[in-house]
Write an enzyme that holds these catalytic residues in place. Sequence first.
Site, PDB file in Angstrom:
ATOM      1  N   ILE A   1       3.198   4.652  -0.304  1.00 22.79           N
ATOM      2  CA  ILE A   1       4.194   4.984  -1.261  1.00 22.79           C
ATOM      3  C   ILE A   1       4.822   3.722  -1.778  1.00 22.79           C
ATOM      4  O   ILE A   1       5.359   3.597  -3.128  1.00 22.79           O
ATOM      5  CB  ILE A   1       5.319   5.912  -0.567  1.00 22.79           C
ATOM      6  CG1 ILE A   1       4.650   7.048  -0.034  1.00 22.79           C
ATOM      7  CG2 ILE A   1       6.501   5.966  -1.324  1.00 22.79           C
ATOM      8  CD1 ILE A   1       5.473   7.941   0.892  1.00 22.79           C
TER       9      ILE A   1
ATOM     10  N   SER B   1      -2.273   8.562   1.611  1.00 27.96           N
ATOM     11  CA  SER B   1      -2.082   7.151   1.727  1.00 27.96           C
ATOM     12  C   SER B   1      -3.194   6.719   2.763  1.00 27.96           C
ATOM     13  O   SER B   1      -4.068   7.082   3.297  1.00 27.96           O
ATOM     14  CB  SER B   1      -0.821   6.761   2.452  1.00 27.96           C
ATOM     15  OG  SER B   1      -0.576   7.198   3.582  1.00 27.96           O
TER      16      SER B   1
ATOM     17  N   LYS C   1      12.173   8.561  12.827  1.00 28.92           N
ATOM     18  CA  LYS C   1      12.819   9.039  11.731  1.00 28.92           C
ATOM     19  C   LYS C   1      14.186   9.753  11.979  1.00 28.92           C
ATOM     20  O   LYS C   1      15.087   9.552  10.981  1.00 28.92           O
ATOM     21  CB  LYS C   1      11.799  10.146  10.975  1.00 28.92           C
ATOM     22  CG  LYS C   1      10.406   9.187  10.727  1.00 28.92           C
ATOM     23  CD  LYS C   1      10.658   8.292   9.563  1.00 28.92           C
ATOM     24  CE  LYS C   1       9.493   7.473   9.389  1.00 28.92           C
ATOM     25  NZ  LYS C   1       9.788   6.178   8.399  1.00 28.92           N
TER      26      LYS C   1
ATOM     27  N   SER D   1      11.463  10.567   6.521  1.00 32.48           N
ATOM     28  CA  SER D   1      10.342  11.442   6.414  1.00 32.48           C
ATOM     29  C   SER D   1      10.745  12.967   6.541  1.00 32.48           C
ATOM     30  O   SER D   1      11.982  13.320   7.326  1.00 32.48           O
ATOM     31  CB  SER D   1       9.270  11.339   7.403  1.00 32.48           C
ATOM     32  OG  SER D   1       8.400  12.531   7.716  1.00 32.48           O
TER      33      SER D   1
ATOM     34  N   SER E   1       0.916  -1.268  -0.162  1.00 35.06           N
ATOM     35  CA  SER E   1      -0.072   0.086  -0.045  1.00 35.06           C
ATOM     36  C   SER E   1       0.937   1.395   0.095  1.00 35.06           C
ATOM     37  O   SER E   1       2.123   1.113   0.225  1.00 35.06           O
ATOM     38  CB  SER E   1      -0.958   0.137   1.261  1.00 35.06           C
ATOM     39  OG  SER E   1      -0.070   0.148   2.475  1.00 35.06           O
TER      40      SER E   1
ATOM     41  N   TYR F   1       6.974   9.023  16.379  1.00 31.09           N
ATOM     42  CA  TYR F   1       7.138   8.763  14.865  1.00 31.09           C
ATOM     43  C   TYR F   1       8.375   9.864  14.674  1.00 31.09           C
ATOM     44  O   TYR F   1       9.236   9.127  13.875  1.00 31.09           O
ATOM     45  CB  TYR F   1       6.004   9.424  13.987  1.00 31.09           C
ATOM     46  CG  TYR F   1       6.026   9.339  12.656  1.00 31.09           C
ATOM     47  CD1 TYR F   1       6.038   8.095  12.206  1.00 31.09           C
ATOM     48  CD2 TYR F   1       6.365  10.215  11.933  1.00 31.09           C
ATOM     49  CE1 TYR F   1       5.910   7.869  10.659  1.00 31.09           C
ATOM     50  CE2 TYR F   1       6.525  10.273  10.719  1.00 31.09           C
ATOM     51  CZ  TYR F   1       6.303   9.115   9.882  1.00 31.09           C
ATOM     52  OH  TYR F   1       6.427   9.070   8.611  1.00 31.09           O
TER      53      TYR F   1
END
Length: 321
Positions: A59, A235, A204, A187, A57, A200
């Site tokens: 990217i 997404s 990253k 990201s 799913s 998150y």
Amino acid sequence: MVDVVFLCIGCVVVLCVIQLLRLITADCDLVLQWASKFGKSPKRLRGKVVWVTGASSGIGESLVYELASVGCRLVLSARREEELNRVKKQCLTCGPLQDNDIMVVPLDMVKQHEHADAVKKVLQHFKQIDILVNNAGRSQRAEWVKTSVVVDREMLETNVLGPLSLTKAVLPDMIARRDGHIVVMSSVAGKVGGLLPGSYTGTKYALHGWFERLRIEQYSDNINVTMVCPGPVYSNLLAIAMTEEKGKVVGGEMDAGEKRMATSRCASLTAVAIANQLDEVWISFHPVLAYTYVYQYLPSIARSQACKRGIFQFRKSREGQ
């Protein structure tokens, strides 16, 4: 002499205006812009064995379609085998590939004990792995102080230790052949602190630290590392995005009215970055792209303004990368 000076000044002004226009209208950093127009085409990747995680799913799915269209041989990984088979079927309609050119390898990034066996299966089938794209990962929406350490740990296991484990399993083959390319889907949140919730963002940032060191250590073995930093894209990340509690997910959908990039455009630019073996690329619309530049080159000013103006104030309704 005066005429020459004015001519030089005029040329400088024109170049500055052109550069400014490029910045204003951009959806990626200047180096990637240049590569997309004048650099190597993704067609040069034809025949390469490319392993993409998180290929079912978002990217990852769009990227494998892009790679299939130029004739890359593909390894598709994610947890849901039925979705991988759907993606494989679509890949076969995108380019000059046969069934044997696409391998489906179900894989959970958290189950690190399974990674070595997965690599063995791929090497038995394709004999080599040219490019590994560490794309699999999860997002999160929660306030820093409310997030359980259990959630922090789970995010690290999925977004950081999983990619590290798979990369460590793949590297021996690349080092033995003195040829390989590791691509990491980071990201802009890994460049702009505070853009998204702490767990998150932290994962990253961690990816950059680990893989920047890998770039240095493996340079002599001709192993390239590309860090891809997308901004907001459309997404299904919200469906499984974690919150502050273990086992609880956001379960939402992205607002069609938000300013986000299509995954197909992000995948197209990512393919250019891979083909040109760029070290790091930023892929986003403004204002996020502009924020990234400011954070990179004027970090103290950027952080001060972000705190004082609440630019990245957490809101449960706002979604990002």
